[in-house]
Design a protein around this motif. Structure first.
Motif, PDB file in Angstrom:
ATOM      1  N   THR A  11      27.001   0.427 153.112  1.00 50.44           N
ATOM      2  CA  THR A  11      27.664  -0.165 151.941  1.00 50.44           C
ATOM      3  C   THR A  11      27.139  -1.560 151.641  1.00 50.44           C
ATOM      4  OG1 THR A  11      29.465  -1.167 153.224  1.00 50.44           O
ATOM      5  CG2 THR A  11      29.812   1.102 152.369  1.00 50.44           C
ATOM      6  N   ASN A  12      26.376  -2.118 152.585  1.00 49.28           N
ATOM      7  CA  ASN A  12      25.882  -3.496 152.470  1.00 49.28           C
ATOM      8  C   ASN A  12      27.040  -4.477 152.292  1.00 49.28           C
ATOM      9  OD1 ASN A  12      23.785  -5.314 152.647  1.00 49.28           O
ATOM     10  ND2 ASN A  12      23.447  -5.353 150.443  1.00 49.28           N
ATOM     11  N   SER A  13      28.132  -4.191 152.985  1.00 48.44           N
ATOM     12  CA  SER A  13      29.322  -5.035 152.895  1.00 48.44           C
ATOM     13  C   SER A  13      29.873  -5.297 154.294  1.00 48.44           C
ATOM     14  CB  SER A  13      30.395  -4.352 152.056  1.00 48.44           C
ATOM     15  OG  SER A  13      31.590  -5.094 152.093  1.00 48.44           O
ATOM     16  N   VAL A  97      18.679   6.474 160.016  1.00 49.53           N
ATOM     17  CA  VAL A  97      19.638   7.371 159.362  1.00 49.53           C
ATOM     18  C   VAL A  97      20.365   6.604 158.254  1.00 49.53           C
ATOM     19  CG1 VAL A  97      21.805   8.656 159.653  1.00 49.53           C
ATOM     20  CG2 VAL A  97      19.940   8.958 161.296  1.00 49.53           C
ATOM     21  N   CYS A  98      20.815   5.395 158.558  1.00 47.14           N
ATOM     22  CA  CYS A  98      21.577   4.603 157.587  1.00 47.14           C
ATOM     23  C   CYS A  98      20.733   4.130 156.408  1.00 47.14           C
ATOM     24  CB  CYS A  98      22.202   3.391 158.274  1.00 47.14           C
ATOM     25  SG  CYS A  98      23.488   3.812 159.452  1.00 47.14           S
ATOM     26  N   VAL A 101      17.861   7.959 155.465  1.00 51.88           N
ATOM     27  CA  VAL A 101      18.446   9.286 155.238  1.00 51.88           C
ATOM     28  C   VAL A 101      19.614   9.217 154.265  1.00 51.88           C
ATOM     29  CG1 VAL A 101      19.618  11.233 156.361  1.00 51.88           C
ATOM     30  CG2 VAL A 101      17.631  10.155 157.458  1.00 51.88           C
ATOM     31  N   VAL A 102      20.548   8.302 154.500  1.00 56.74           N
ATOM     32  CA  VAL A 102      21.741   8.233 153.641  1.00 56.74           C
ATOM     33  C   VAL A 102      21.376   8.065 152.163  1.00 56.74           C
ATOM     34  CG1 VAL A 102      23.813   6.893 153.089  1.00 56.74           C
ATOM     35  CG2 VAL A 102      23.336   7.514 155.465  1.00 56.74           C
ATOM     36  N   PRO A 103      20.494   7.132 151.786  1.00 60.20           N
ATOM     37  CA  PRO A 103      20.160   7.019 150.354  1.00 60.20           C
ATOM     38  C   PRO A 103      19.571   8.305 149.767  1.00 60.20           C
ATOM     39  CG  PRO A 103      19.419   5.064 151.524  1.00 60.20           C
ATOM     40  CD  PRO A 103      19.861   6.062 152.566  1.00 60.20           C
ATOM     41  N   VAL A 112      29.053  10.037 151.457  1.00 61.80           N
ATOM     42  CA  VAL A 112      29.488   9.673 152.811  1.00 61.80           C
ATOM     43  C   VAL A 112      31.006   9.629 152.797  1.00 61.80           C
ATOM     44  CG1 VAL A 112      29.474   7.907 154.613  1.00 61.80           C
ATOM     45  CG2 VAL A 112      27.392   8.347 153.282  1.00 61.80           C
ATOM     46  N   ILE A 113      31.636  10.459 153.628  1.00 58.55           N
ATOM     47  CA  ILE A 113      33.100  10.500 153.658  1.00 58.55           C
ATOM     48  C   ILE A 113      33.677   9.900 154.930  1.00 58.55           C
ATOM     49  CG2 ILE A 113      33.274  12.448 152.068  1.00 58.55           C
ATOM     50  CD1 ILE A 113      33.850  14.197 154.629  1.00 58.55           C
ATOM     51  N   ARG A 114      32.813   9.697 155.941  1.00 55.12           N
ATOM     52  CA  ARG A 114      33.294   9.082 157.172  1.00 55.12           C
ATOM     53  C   ARG A 114      32.125   8.366 157.841  1.00 55.12           C
ATOM     54  NH1 ARG A 114      35.837  12.861 161.734  1.00 55.12           N
ATOM     55  NH2 ARG A 114      34.023  14.064 161.136  1.00 55.12           N
TER      56      ARG A 114
END
Length: 184
Positions: A11-13, A97-98, A101-103, A112-114
């Motif tokens: 989330t870059n947060s 992965v973060c 892969v995620v993007p 992403v739900i969890r």
């Protein structure tokens, strides 16, 4: 990941420590999401194979885990009554992965739900089916994620199995994992 959580990275947060999902509500409504079991199974295979495709493209070592591995290893198919699909990765791949892969999965329609606060799992949803990427860590002679742990030798070698015209990666000692986990 420099003491950051999966949620903070994707989330870059820094304020978002974890991402949670109401799985109980999902389970209550699950029977309304699909016309029939064939439609659901088609979506399950598409989701699993698309995620594996991205992991392969990014050269991230992965393997089927849990009942997903059990079904493919024992029967050559996903188990009909499994609530989700599971893929294992080593913690050394977590940043990739973060950030890689995620993007790509989000571009493909996954959400992403969890993302657990302890960096042991990230879950994706598409077309009302979800899949967990389980992040394994080593502790002496054990390999674990969340509360599940296994003898590390079970995961020392990853092999391949072809099922439904697709090549999946599974631990070479899948038989031992199935017995250890499910007494099968």
């Amino acid at each position: 990941m420099d003491n950051k959580t999966i949620a903070q990275v994707i989330t870059n947060s820094p304020q978002i420590q974890e991402i949670t999902y109401d799985f109980q509500s999902y389970q209550r409504k699950h029977h309304t999401y699909f016309k029939n079991k064939d439609e659901e199974m088609k979506i399950r295979y598409e989701n699993l194979q698309d995620i594996i495709g991205v992991l392969n493209t990014e050269n991230i070592l992965h393997w089927l885990q849990g009942k997903t591995m059990l079904g493919i290893f024992k029967n050559g198919t996903l188990l009909e009554n499994d609530s989700d699909e599971d893929i294992g990765v080593d913690v050394s791949s977590l940043y990739d992965v973060c950030t890689k892969v995620v993007p790509k999965l989000q571009e493909m329609g996954f959400t992403v739900i969890r993302a657990t606060r302890n960096n042991s799992m990230v879950s994706f949803m598409r077309n009302n089916r979800y899949l967990d990427i389980c992040v394994f860590r080593r502790n002496e002679d054990r390999y674990f994620y969340e509360q599940k742990n296994f003898p590390i030798e079970y995961y020392k070698e990853i092999s391949q199995v072809k099922a439904n015209n697709f090549v999946y990666r599974i631990p070479k000692l899948s038989k031992e994992i199935c017995y250890y986990s499910y007494k099968l």
